[in-house]
Design a protein around this motif. Structure first.
Motif: not given
Length: 145
Positions: A38-47
């Motif tokens: 939400e802050g930096l705009g990165l994506e989550v490819p895995w969690r």
């Protein structure tokens, strides 16, 4: 230097096809995910969504299609306290001034603006600590400046 080995071995030089992952511990993966997405705009490819006994919880964030990822881990049974120093930096070269809305988003999701340990970063950007205390530098320069 002629004849010097490649950094990783004769057949595997670090180059354009190399993928990089930086791993570090986190106190709170949910807070880290908010900061980086939400802050930096990165994506989550895995969690990880399950918590198998004896295994680390894992969050991987990175840019869409990027050649690098940040891996954040949390071991519920043996948690590590993050121990960043003032010079452990995650630098993002924006190539333009830091947008007010980007800084506002980072602060709204748990970041704290701080003075840089090295004044160079204050001259060319903004430094924000993430929820684990690691420093993110948003640099207005490009990589080649």
């Amino acid at each position: 230097m002629a004849g010097a080995p490649h950094p990783i071995g004769t057949n595997h030089p670090i180059g354009t096809n190399t993928r990089i992952r930086i791993a570090r511990p986190s106190r709170d993966l949910a807070a880290a995910m908010r900061f980086h997405t939400e802050g930096l705009g990165l994506e989550v490819p895995w969690r990880t969504t399950e918590h198998p006994p004896g295994e680390h919880d894992l969050l991987i964030v990175g840019p869409p299609g990027g050649a690098w990822h940040l891996e954040l881990t949390h071991a519920p049974e043996q948690p590590l306290e993050p121990a960043p120093t003032v010079d452990d930096l995650f630098v993002v070269y924006l190539g333009e001034p830091v947008a007010d809305d980007l800084l506002s988003r980072l602060l709204a999701v748990g970041g704290t603006r701080v003075a840089a340990h090295n004044p160079y970063w204050d001259q060319h950007g903004v430094t924000v600590t993430d929820p684990d205390g690691y420093r993110l530098v948003l640099c207005s320069r490009t990589w080649s400046d």
